[in-house]
Motif scaffolding. Structure first.
Motif, short mmCIF file in Angstrom:
data_model
loop_
_atom_site.label_atom_id
_atom_site.label_comp_id
_atom_site.label_asym_id
_atom_site.label_seq_id
_atom_site.Cartn_x
_atom_site.Cartn_y
_atom_site.Cartn_z
N SER A 144 0.73 -1.19 0.04
CA SER A 144 -0.08 0.01 0.17
C SER A 144 0.88 1.36 -0.12
CB SER A 144 -0.89 -0.15 1.29
OG SER A 144 -0.13 0.25 2.41
N SER A 145 0.33 2.23 -0.34
CA SER A 145 1.27 3.80 -0.39
C SER A 145 1.60 3.89 1.06
CB SER A 145 0.24 4.72 -0.80
OG SER A 145 -0.98 4.90 -0.03
N SER A 146 1.12 3.63 2.07
CA SER A 146 1.75 4.00 3.35
C SER A 146 2.94 3.01 3.68
CB SER A 146 0.45 3.48 4.60
OG SER A 146 0.29 2.16 4.69
N GLY A 147 3.40 2.00 2.83
CA GLY A 147 4.66 1.41 2.96
C GLY A 147 4.41 0.18 3.75
N SER A 148 5.06 -0.96 3.83
CA SER A 148 5.10 -2.16 4.42
C SER A 148 5.91 -2.10 5.48
CB SER A 148 5.45 -3.18 3.47
OG SER A 148 7.16 -2.92 3.06
N SER A 149 5.65 -3.09 6.55
CA SER A 149 6.26 -2.83 7.76
C SER A 149 7.01 -4.37 7.91
CB SER A 149 5.45 -2.69 9.25
OG SER A 149 6.03 -2.97 10.15
N GLY A 150 8.14 -4.31 8.39
CA GLY A 150 9.18 -5.45 8.64
C GLY A 150 9.09 -5.82 9.99
N SER A 151 8.42 -5.27 10.65
CA SER A 151 8.33 -5.30 12.19
C SER A 151 7.43 -6.47 12.42
CB SER A 151 8.09 -4.10 12.68
OG SER A 151 8.05 -3.98 14.43
N SER A 152 7.56 -7.00 13.44
CA SER A 152 6.86 -8.21 14.22
C SER A 152 7.26 -8.29 15.44
CB SER A 152 7.01 -9.52 13.41
OG SER A 152 6.60 -10.61 14.01
N GLY A 153 6.35 -7.95 16.57
CA GLY A 153 6.68 -8.01 17.91
C GLY A 153 7.94 -6.89 18.31
N ASP A 154 9.06 -7.76 18.64
CA ASP A 154 10.21 -6.97 18.96
C ASP A 154 11.34 -7.20 18.18
OD1 ASP A 154 9.05 -6.43 21.53
OD2 ASP A 154 9.63 -8.19 22.70
N THR A 155 10.97 -7.35 16.83
CA THR A 155 12.10 -7.55 15.83
C THR A 155 11.69 -6.89 14.53
OG1 THR A 155 12.33 -9.71 16.56
CG2 THR A 155 13.04 -9.17 14.08
N ILE A 156 12.55 -6.07 13.88
CA ILE A 156 12.67 -5.48 12.50
C ILE A 156 13.66 -6.19 11.54
CG2 ILE A 156 13.00 -3.18 11.23
CD1 ILE A 156 12.27 -1.61 14.01
N LYS A 157 12.93 -6.48 10.47
CA LYS A 157 13.65 -7.44 9.53
C LYS A 157 14.33 -6.40 8.51
CE LYS A 157 11.01 -11.60 9.49
NZ LYS A 157 10.31 -12.63 8.83
N ILE A 158 15.63 -6.77 8.04
CA ILE A 158 16.29 -6.05 7.12
C ILE A 158 16.65 -7.38 6.23
CG2 ILE A 158 18.46 -4.79 6.34
CD1 ILE A 158 18.15 -3.11 8.95
N GLY A 159 16.38 -7.18 4.80
CA GLY A 159 16.74 -8.38 4.04
C GLY A 159 18.30 -8.07 3.40
N VAL A 160 18.83 -9.07 3.47
CA VAL A 160 20.27 -9.21 2.78
C VAL A 160 20.57 -10.10 1.28
CG1 VAL A 160 22.62 -9.75 3.00
CG2 VAL A 160 21.37 -8.93 4.96
N LEU A 161 20.68 -9.27 0.36
CA LEU A 161 20.64 -10.04 -1.16
C LEU A 161 21.77 -9.96 -1.51
CD1 LEU A 161 18.68 -10.87 -3.62
CD2 LEU A 161 18.69 -8.60 -4.34
N GLU A 162 22.39 -11.17 -1.46
CA GLU A 162 23.82 -11.19 -1.87
C GLU A 162 24.21 -12.68 -2.68
OE1 GLU A 162 26.06 -9.17 -1.93
OE2 GLU A 162 25.64 -7.35 -0.36
N PRO A 163 25.24 -12.56 -3.46
CA PRO A 163 25.78 -13.98 -4.08
C PRO A 163 26.46 -14.74 -3.10
CG PRO A 163 26.97 -12.10 -4.98
CD PRO A 163 25.87 -11.42 -3.88
N MET A 164 25.92 -15.77 -2.72
CA MET A 164 26.88 -16.63 -1.67
C MET A 164 27.19 -17.83 -2.45
SD MET A 164 26.33 -14.33 0.41
CE MET A 164 27.38 -15.23 1.70
N THR A 165 26.95 -18.13 -3.54
CA THR A 165 27.23 -19.03 -4.58
C THR A 165 27.59 -18.58 -5.93
OG1 THR A 165 25.29 -20.04 -4.94
CG2 THR A 165 26.34 -21.06 -3.33
N GLY A 166 28.25 -19.24 -6.98
CA GLY A 166 28.36 -18.81 -8.15
C GLY A 166 29.55 -17.91 -8.32
N SER A 167 29.92 -17.25 -9.37
CA SER A 167 30.98 -16.39 -9.79
C SER A 167 31.15 -15.15 -9.03
CB SER A 167 30.95 -16.16 -11.24
OG SER A 167 29.86 -15.41 -11.60
#
Length: 396
Positions: A33-56
């Motif tokens: 929604s235009s108000s933005g999503s929330s990565g907060s659940s209870g006492d936790t805030i999630k930050i995603g990490v998008l990285e190549p851990m395998t491959g070249s």
């Protein structure tokens, strides 16, 4: 003593930069929604990490993850809540990168994302985070198209028009080059872009449209560069500019030296990983490249803290520039969440866009209107099997 040079960035950004194809279509992401999503659940805030851990690109992903984890250890909370890192492997693949970004926004419901190493991995994820309205900060992706027309993509590093001009100026003024051969990794968006910006700048510096003798191509994963190098040797350039992934670049240099090519070979920031030294061995001695950070010249108080804490965590290693940039990506997002007062992705995005004079480990961060960091470049050279600081070139 370091020498502070000033380089004017003129209208280098062009719309003629061609990107390699991304394969089959990536899985669509759901819009928030235009108000933005929330990565907060209870006492936790999630930050995603998008990285190549395998491959070249795995080695690049690994050094960025070091910085993210170190920052999370030092700054584990925000707004009184624990920050949870959710790491997803994009497998060094464009389609997988889009899919991984979709997982982070659809399934994991993260507030923001850090990543990815390699512009080629960021570009496919761009539409996903834009549609989902999840702000994403790239530590070291330098292709200008990563943030172009995407108000949800940011970066804490300089971009290739500046890096290309820095290296063109170095070749011309320091190496006295008049003729250069360019060898690019044509399947790598970063390499193609940097090769173009270097070439445009070098032609401008020399005033000679024929100063770029040739543009040779190879693909990611190639191991035999004999044909390209044989042609380059016959042209007798003063310098070879060969930006590309660390593995292929190191192999290319080994074969160049075996063929008797002795001229300087210069490149960009992707060379600053230990695998470049291990694969290239003696052949990469003397290699010169631009990068973002140096341990010899701490730029801020946060630089000093980062270096001290990294030494405790990894006593037998020196931090790579991408590690410091990934560290900065985390603390910048954390700062934006704090200023937003909530784990609301749109509000966090708006705070990121206001970034000015932020004290990071890899220097002071000010984001321009295109969400790109305006920063100095560091020049390093391989000497005695190590990356050695040479100079700092100013962005202003």
């Amino acid at each position: 003593m370091k020498k502070k040079a000033s380089i004017l960035i003129s209208g280098i950004l062009t719309t003629s930069l061609l990107l390699s194809g991304c394969g089959s279509a990536a899985a669509p992401a759901s819009s928030s929604s235009s108000s933005g999503s929330s990565g907060s659940s209870g006492d936790t805030i999630k930050i995603g990490v998008l990285e190549p851990m395998t491959g070249s690109y795995a080695a690049g992903g690994a050094i960025e993850l070091e910085g993210i984890k170190l920052a999370n250890k030092l700054y584990p909370e925000v707004l009184g809540k624990k920050i949870e890192l959710v790491t997803v492997d994009n497998k060094s693949d464009k389609v997988e990168s889009a899919n991984a970004a979709s997982r982070l926004v659809d399934k994991e419901k993260v507030t923001a994302i850090i990543g990815s190493y390699s512009s080629s991995m960021c570009l496919p994820a761009g539409d996903v985070v834009k549609k989902a309205k999840v702000p994403t900060v790239a530590p070291s992706a330098t292709n200008p198209l990563v943030t172009q027309n995407n108000e949800y993509f940011f970066r804490v590093c300089f971009i290739d028009p500046f890096q290309g001009q820095v290296m063109a100026n170095y070749a011309y003024s320091k190496l006295n080059a008049k003729k250069v051969a360019v060898i690019q990794e044509v399947s790598n968006d970063y390499s193609v872009g940097l090769a173009k910006f270097f070439s445009d700048s070098f032609k401008q510096l020399t005033g000679d449209q024929k100063s770029i003798l040739s543009l040779s191509n190879y693909n990611t994963g190639d191991q035999d560069f004999t044909a390209q190098l044989t042609n380059v040797k016959a042209q007798n350039p003063d310098v070879i500019f060969a930006p590309g992934n660390f593995t292929e670049s190191a192999l290319l240099m080994k074969q160049a030296r075996q063929l008797g090519i002795t001229v300087p070979i210069i490149g960009g920031d992707t060379w600053e990983v230990n695998e470049f030294l291990q694969i290239g061995g003696n052949a990469v001695e003397g290699a010169i490249f631009s990068t973002f950070f140096t341990t010899e010249k701490p730029m801020t108080k946060e630089s000093e803290k980062f270096l001290a804490e990294y030494k405790k965590a990894y006593p037998d290693k020196e931090p790579a520039a991408a590690t410091a940039l990934a560290y900065d990506s985390y603390i910048l997002i954390r700062d934006a969440i704090e200023k937003a007062g909530a784990a609301d992705s749109v509000k966090v995005r708006d705070q990121l866009a206001k970034t000015k004079d932020f004290q990071g480990a890899a220097g002071v961060i000010t984001l321009d209107e295109n969400r790109n960091a305006v920063k100095d470049a560091v020049i390093k050279q391989v000497k005695n099997g190590k990356f050695v600081f040479m100079d700092i070139v100013g962005a202003k």
